[in-house]
Design a protein around this motif. Structure first.
Motif, PDB file in Angstrom:
ATOM      1  N   VAL A  90       0.825  -1.207   0.000  1.00 12.12           N
ATOM      2  CA  VAL A  90       0.000   0.000   0.000  1.00 12.12           C
ATOM      3  C   VAL A  90       0.861   1.260   0.000  1.00 12.12           C
ATOM      4  CG1 VAL A  90      -1.708   1.310   1.316  1.00 12.12           C
ATOM      5  CG2 VAL A  90      -1.917  -1.171   1.109  1.00 12.12           C
TER       6      VAL A  90
ATOM      7  N   HIS B 269      -7.795   2.282  -0.525  1.00  6.76           N
ATOM      8  CA  HIS B 269      -6.834   2.671  -1.567  1.00  6.76           C
ATOM      9  C   HIS B 269      -7.321   3.957  -2.227  1.00  6.76           C
ATOM     10  CE1 HIS B 269      -4.455   1.487  -5.430  1.00  6.76           C
ATOM     11  NE2 HIS B 269      -3.785   2.317  -4.656  1.00  6.76           N
TER      12      HIS B 269
ATOM     13  N   GLY C  36      -2.629   4.602   0.747  1.00  7.74           N
ATOM     14  CA  GLY C  36      -3.867   4.217   1.419  1.00  7.74           C
ATOM     15  C   GLY C  36      -3.621   3.858   2.874  1.00  7.74           C
TER      16      GLY C  36
END
Length: 798
Positions: free
Chosen positions: A438, A456, A442
């Motif tokens: 990620v 996200h 996010g």
């Protein structure tokens, strides 16, 4: 008689010396009582010293009273005294009076008080008559025993009153009344005893040489009185000693203050430092002497001291300047003090650095998962709400977000196989890998034991979400070591898009979870986007759950019974009871569909109790040789009082416990092995039979056979049904039967559908069988003929 007492006191005595004797007696009695009070309040190691002083004061008081009164006595002829009886009398008085006070001080019960009074009263009497034995007068002595005994009684009663006053009265009042009673005891005994004395003049009796004259006795009494005063002086000396002890105690208290973790500072009325303990000096990095007289506030940043404040107050956040100008957060309690010269206020300074660190840790835990360190559910929901509201409020097209619901596949089995510590290590590794994928695009959060969510940002198209999901899947599948064993995890991932799939954060999360469940149904390691058709199917399932909650009350549930037979004789041995549901609209619902729903909703407990009641009601009409097999759900083992509930049902219908066979699947033991085994042992102790169902389909069945002695093993139908075409299945079945027989456990094979399967099982030595070949699940009425035939055969055999 009273006339004789009056004559003795008023006529035979010089009233001036009588008054002097009374004054000496009262003074010495008050001194003795005061010393006794010191004795009672002193520590044990000093008590004997006080008792000696008390005995001396009381004994000398008795002796001085006696001999001053003797000086006042006019017998009509010269008198003198022997030295030895005179000295002996003072020793007797000191010893017995001291003994009486000692008995009273160390009393263990009420009888001790009366014993002490007798010792003291007899001591006064013994002193009197010992002193009288040394008196010489030109005449002969005679005693009236009535008066003599009365004198002793008066002395004992007066001493009893003395001790009762000490027992029941407190303070100066108790001391005064006790001294009055003791004075009356001494004077009353003396003058009553003197009334008993009659002196008959006899010129032939002369004074013995070496005796003590009145003048010498007067000097002795003066010295004795001085000794009484000296005993009071001794009291002061002892008090001085106690003061020294108090100094030592104060030093000890200071040491305790120095041992305290908090800083303790004594301040004068203007807020200047008078004294401080080691903790405060160490905290601020200063020495006491330079600090004395300085304002307390110089040790702190911007701290104000109010000299006019006389009540306690508290400063919550004071910054103390420590060594090397180090800033230390503290809290300060100010309290007034009254018992320290020069000090009017005490400040208690508490270092709160550790508490601040703990608060920061608590704050971290309030927003993060304690095991993995990623965000928790509460933070994730706030971030999701913020992202959705921010994305929906712009002037331009709403900003898109992708929500990923990640569920680790078979995590419970991993926990059961490797332990919770290994499970936690695996979760940490999963969280780290998710965060790495990620990055700063996010938020990663842990929602429950094996479920994560990822928000996200900035997703433009479904293709971007697809690529991101593939990256997540690839990152998780790479093996990593846990408990020195390589572990490879997969995850089922559900994806919901904002705003296409939902604009409400709760609905968006729910739809991501729906997509995850769809992915899990398709197999391990899959990911799936939300589709409306999935929601429709889940809505149908939710509606079916609601119908199941009411199915029992609507009488839609019923029971079927599948017969079980002895393998070689094909003789009926019992029935397995099976639950069925006929829905009013959908018809028959498969147990594989509605049993998991019942377990999810918790209604399985209510259904199971109904099922067992109905089955036991039917079984009580069968021959005693037929058993009843009932399947148990893992949810039932979470129910409190399970053993008592089953026991009551069996007793209510008059079944012997050994006719009830409870079928246990391996999942019951995996959920909570220790609790499950404890319940199984109680069920077995209650006389019920236990069978391991679906044996061979799990990974640890052998370990459970070693842990717990089951009464039967049931071979799963999946092995039996493949014996016609699969030699491996034949080998597995043969091995299970051999293993069970080696442990002394009978075996029942499920799913027998052909004669060839039955013949193979008979050849292997299988004990019991069930399956469509011999009997399908039907209502119990359909097997009434077989039950009747078995009952008739049993009667003929008997």
């Amino acid at each position: 008689m009273l006339e004789k007492l009056y004559q003795c006191i008023i006529i035979d005595h010089d009233y001036r010396l009588v008054l002097l004797a009374a004054v000496i007696c009262a003074f010495s009695c008050f001194t003795a009582i005061n010393l006794q009070q010191h004795t009672a309040g002193s520590q044990k190691q000093y008590r004997n010293r006080w008792l000696i002083l008390t005995g001396i004061a009381a004994g000398i008081g008795v002796w001085a009273t006696h001999f001053v009164a003797m000086l006042a006595y006019d017998a009509g002829s010269p008198k003198s005294y022997d030295l030895l009886p005179t000295l002996a009398s003072i020793l007797i008085a000191i010893i017995l009076m001291g003994a009486g006070f000692a008995i009273y001080t160390n009393r263990e019960n009420k009888l001790s008080l009366h014993v002490a009074a007798w010792v003291m009263g007899l001591g006064i009497g013994a002193m009197h008559y010992t002193g009288m034995s040394g008196l010489h007068i030109w005449g002969a002595f005679s005693y009236d025993m009535t008066w003599a005994i009365s004198a002793l009684i008066i002395g004992i009663i007066g001493c009893t009153g003395t001790l009762l006053c000490l027992e029941r009265l407190r303070g100066v009042k108790g001391q005064v009344w006790a001294a009055v009673c003791l004075t009356l005891a001494i004077c009353g005994l003396h003058f009553t005893a003197m009334t008993a004395l009659t002196v008959t003049p006899d010129p032939t009796v002369s004074q013995t040489e070496g005796t003590v004259s009145d003048g010498v006795l007067l000097v002795a009494v003066t010295l004795a009185t001085f000794m009484v005063l000296a005993s009071a002086l001794a009291t002061g000396i002892v008090d001085k000693h106690l003061a020294d002890r108090r100094t030592v105690e104060a030093r000890r208290l200071r040491n305790l203050a120095n041992a305290a973790m908090e800083g303790i500072v004594l301040l004068d009325g203007k807020g200047a430092v008078v004294d401080a303990n080691h903790s405060f000096l160490g905290l601020c990095g200063r020495h006491l002497e330079p600090l004395r007289g300085m304002p307390f506030t110089v040790c702190f940043q911007r701290l104000e001291f109010d000299p006019d404040r006389r009540s306690a107050w508290f400063v919550n956040d004071a910054i103390l300047i420590g060594a090397n100008e180090k800033e230390i957060p503290t809290e300060i309690f100010f309290r007034p003090v009254q018992d320290r010269i020069g000090a009017q206020m005490v400040a208690i300074v508490r270092d709160i650095r550790e508490r601040r660190a703990a608060e920061q840790q608590i704050n971290f835990l309030a927003h993060h998962d304690s095991i993995t360190g990623v965000a928790n559910r509460a933070v994730f929901q706030k971030q999701l709400e913020h992202a959705v509201s921010k994305g929906s409020s712009g002037r331009h097209a709403p900003k898109k977000h992708a929500l990923y619901f990640v569920d680790i596949d078979d995590f419970k089995e991993l926990n059961a196989r490797l332990g919770h510590a290994a499970g936690d290590a695996a979760l940490k590794e999963v969280a780290e890998r998710l965060k790495k994928v990620v990055g700063d695009q996010g938020l990663v959060a842990r929602l429950s034991a094996d479920q994560f969510c990822i928000l996200h940002d900035g997703v433009e198209h479904n293709d971007d979400a697809d690529t991101f999901a593939l990256a997540l899947k690839t990152a998780l599948v790479a093996p990593f070591p846990v408990a020195d064993k390589p572990v490879s995890l997969t995850a089922s991932i559900g994806i919901a898009m904002h705003p296409n799939d939902a604009q409400d954060p709760e609905v968006l999360l729910l739809r991501a979870e729906i997509a995850m469940k769809r992915a899990k149904l398709e197999g391990r390691g899959k990911y799936c986007f939300f589709e409306p058709v999935i929601d429709e199917k889940l809505e149908e399932r939710r509606a079916l759950k609601q119908d199941l909650l009411q199915a029992l009350g609507r009488h839609e549930l019923y029971l079927q019974y599948q017969p079980q037979y002895h393998a070689h004789s094909r003789k009926l041995s019992g029935f397995e009871v099976l639950l069925r549901w006929r829905h009013p609209e959908k018809g028959l619902i498969s147990p594989g569909e509605f049993i998991p729903m019942a377990e999810e909703t918790g209604v399985i407990n209510e259904i199971s109790i109904w099922m067992m009641n109905e089955a036991c009601r039917a079984a009580k009409t069968w021959p005693a040789s037929l058993g009843l097999a009932v399947n148990m759900s893992p949810i039932q083992f979470e129910q409190d009082g399970l053993v008592e509930i089953i026991g009551r049902i069996v007793r209510r219908h008059g079944l012997t416990p050994d006719r009830l066979e409870l079928e246990i699947t391996e999942s019951i033991l995996i959920a909570d092995e220790h609790r499950a085994l404890r319940i199984l042992k109680k069920l077995k102790e209650a006389g019920m039979r236990l069978a391991m169902d679906d044996f061979g389909t799990g990974y640890s069945s052998l370990s459970y056979l070693q842990t717990f002695p089951f009464d039967k093993i049931k071979i799963d139908r999946s092995f039996v049904m493949q014996m016609d075409d699969d030699s491996h299945s034949v080998g597995i079945v043969r091995g299970v039967i051999g293993l069970a027989h080696g442990l002394g456990i009978p075996v029942l094979a499920e799913g027998v559908e052909t004669e060839a399967q039955l013949a193979l099982l008979q050849d292997m030595g299988c004990d019991e069988v069930q399956g469509f070949l011999l009997g399908r699940p039907e209502r119990i009425e359909d097997y009434a003929d077989q039950i009747t035939a078995l009952e008739q055969h049993a009667e003929q055999t008997a």
